[in-house]
Design a protein around this motif. Sequence first.
Motif, mmCIF file in Angstrom:
data_model
loop_
_atom_site.group_PDB
_atom_site.id
_atom_site.type_symbol
_atom_site.label_atom_id
_atom_site.label_comp_id
_atom_site.label_asym_id
_atom_site.label_seq_id
_atom_site.Cartn_x
_atom_site.Cartn_y
_atom_site.Cartn_z
ATOM 1 N N GLY A 49 0.816 -1.207 0.000
ATOM 2 C CA GLY A 49 0.000 0.000 0.000
ATOM 3 C C GLY A 49 0.847 1.252 0.000
ATOM 4 N N VAL A 50 0.183 2.397 0.179
ATOM 5 C CA VAL A 50 0.866 3.682 0.285
ATOM 6 C C VAL A 50 0.940 4.033 1.767
ATOM 7 N N TYR A 51 2.142 4.274 2.244
ATOM 8 C CA TYR A 51 2.381 4.575 3.653
ATOM 9 C C TYR A 51 2.932 5.985 3.795
ATOM 10 N N MET A 52 2.661 6.599 4.955
ATOM 11 C CA MET A 52 3.254 7.889 5.289
ATOM 12 C C MET A 52 4.226 7.670 6.442
ATOM 13 N N PHE A 53 5.440 8.202 6.301
ATOM 14 C CA PHE A 53 6.460 8.138 7.342
ATOM 15 C C PHE A 53 6.803 9.567 7.734
ATOM 16 N N LYS A 54 6.851 9.824 9.032
ATOM 17 C CA LYS A 54 7.113 11.172 9.524
ATOM 18 C C LYS A 54 8.225 11.120 10.563
ATOM 19 N N LEU A 55 9.108 12.102 10.509
ATOM 20 C CA LEU A 55 10.238 12.184 11.429
ATOM 21 C C LEU A 55 10.342 13.611 11.945
ATOM 22 N N HIS A 56 10.469 13.745 13.254
ATOM 23 C CA HIS A 56 10.678 15.057 13.868
ATOM 24 C C HIS A 56 11.827 14.925 14.846
ATOM 25 N N TYR A 57 12.799 15.832 14.745
ATOM 26 C CA TYR A 57 13.914 15.801 15.688
ATOM 27 C C TYR A 57 14.495 17.192 15.862
ATOM 28 N N ASN A 58 15.217 17.365 16.962
ATOM 29 C CA ASN A 58 15.935 18.604 17.244
ATOM 30 C C ASN A 58 17.419 18.328 17.095
ATOM 31 N N HIS A 59 18.077 19.153 16.330
ATOM 32 C CA HIS A 59 19.517 19.033 16.083
ATOM 33 C C HIS A 59 20.202 20.047 16.991
ATOM 34 N N TYR A 60 20.848 19.548 18.030
ATOM 35 C CA TYR A 60 21.482 20.422 19.012
ATOM 36 C C TYR A 60 22.879 20.840 18.569
ATOM 37 N N THR A 61 23.356 21.915 19.129
ATOM 38 C CA THR A 61 24.683 22.444 18.846
ATOM 39 C C THR A 61 25.752 21.383 19.099
ATOM 40 N N ASN A 62 26.672 21.240 18.152
ATOM 41 C CA ASN A 62 27.831 20.346 18.265
ATOM 42 C C ASN A 62 27.474 18.866 18.389
ATOM 43 N N ARG A 64 26.224 15.649 16.036
ATOM 44 C CA ARG A 64 25.939 15.210 14.668
ATOM 45 C C ARG A 64 24.660 14.382 14.681
ATOM 46 N N ALA A 65 23.602 14.936 14.095
ATOM 47 C CA ALA A 65 22.321 14.236 14.133
ATOM 48 C C ALA A 65 21.424 14.590 12.957
ATOM 49 N N ASN A 66 21.982 14.845 11.780
ATOM 50 C CA ASN A 66 21.138 15.044 10.603
ATOM 51 C C ASN A 66 20.636 13.682 10.147
ATOM 52 N N LEU A 67 19.321 13.539 10.048
ATOM 53 C CA LEU A 67 18.710 12.250 9.726
ATOM 54 C C LEU A 67 17.923 12.334 8.430
ATOM 55 N N GLU A 68 17.718 11.178 7.800
ATOM 56 C CA GLU A 68 16.891 11.094 6.600
ATOM 57 C C GLU A 68 16.022 9.847 6.680
ATOM 58 N N ILE A 69 14.950 9.840 5.890
ATOM 59 C CA ILE A 69 14.061 8.688 5.781
ATOM 60 C C ILE A 69 14.474 7.924 4.527
ATOM 61 N N VAL A 70 14.748 6.617 4.661
ATOM 62 C CA VAL A 70 15.196 5.819 3.517
ATOM 63 C C VAL A 70 14.289 4.609 3.308
ATOM 64 N N ARG A 71 14.203 4.173 2.066
ATOM 65 C CA ARG A 71 13.463 2.954 1.713
ATOM 66 C C ARG A 71 14.413 2.048 0.952
ATOM 67 N N ASP A 72 14.613 0.861 1.478
ATOM 68 C CA ASP A 72 15.512 -0.116 0.862
ATOM 69 C C ASP A 72 16.855 0.509 0.478
ATOM 70 N N GLY A 73 17.379 1.375 1.354
ATOM 71 C CA GLY A 73 18.697 1.969 1.171
ATOM 72 C C GLY A 73 18.751 3.241 0.353
ATOM 73 N N ARG A 74 17.626 3.674 -0.228
ATOM 74 C CA ARG A 74 17.593 4.900 -1.034
ATOM 75 C C ARG A 74 16.810 5.984 -0.293
ATOM 76 N N VAL A 90 13.709 19.948 13.083
ATOM 77 C CA VAL A 90 13.427 19.449 11.738
ATOM 78 C C VAL A 90 12.197 18.545 11.787
ATOM 79 N N CYS A 91 11.288 18.741 10.840
ATOM 80 C CA CYS A 91 10.126 17.875 10.699
ATOM 81 C C CYS A 91 9.976 17.560 9.216
ATOM 82 N N MET A 92 9.884 16.284 8.876
ATOM 83 C CA MET A 92 9.712 15.909 7.474
ATOM 84 C C MET A 92 8.829 14.677 7.387
ATOM 85 N N GLN A 93 8.238 14.496 6.223
ATOM 86 C CA GLN A 93 7.433 13.306 5.989
ATOM 87 C C GLN A 93 7.618 12.854 4.553
#
Length: 109
Positions: A49-62, A64-74, A90-93
Amino acid sequence: MPLVLFYARHLDGQHAYIVHQDVAFKTILVNDGESYDSNTGRFTASVPGVYMFKLHYNHYTNIRANLEIVRDGRPLQSPGQYEGSYAVSVCMQAFAKVTIGDMVWMRSI
């Protein structure tokens, strides 16, 4: 049609990650369909089916925490790169059409 839904999060402080490290959220609040694995941090589709994935995080000073949503490695969705001495929220879906066995997870970039 079966219900597939999960909600997982970190409840404890700040986390730093190395590049392309998978992120496993250990606190599971909802896991209907048992498709999210808190040991690996991966969601495995048990129903196509069609799914929605959502990610919310806070990137603090110093930290390393930049994140991405991946499917099967892409990447499905990645944030802009933020550098500097300030905190960023950061909030993304992403929407993805998946088949049985496809995996979606969060990883650091």
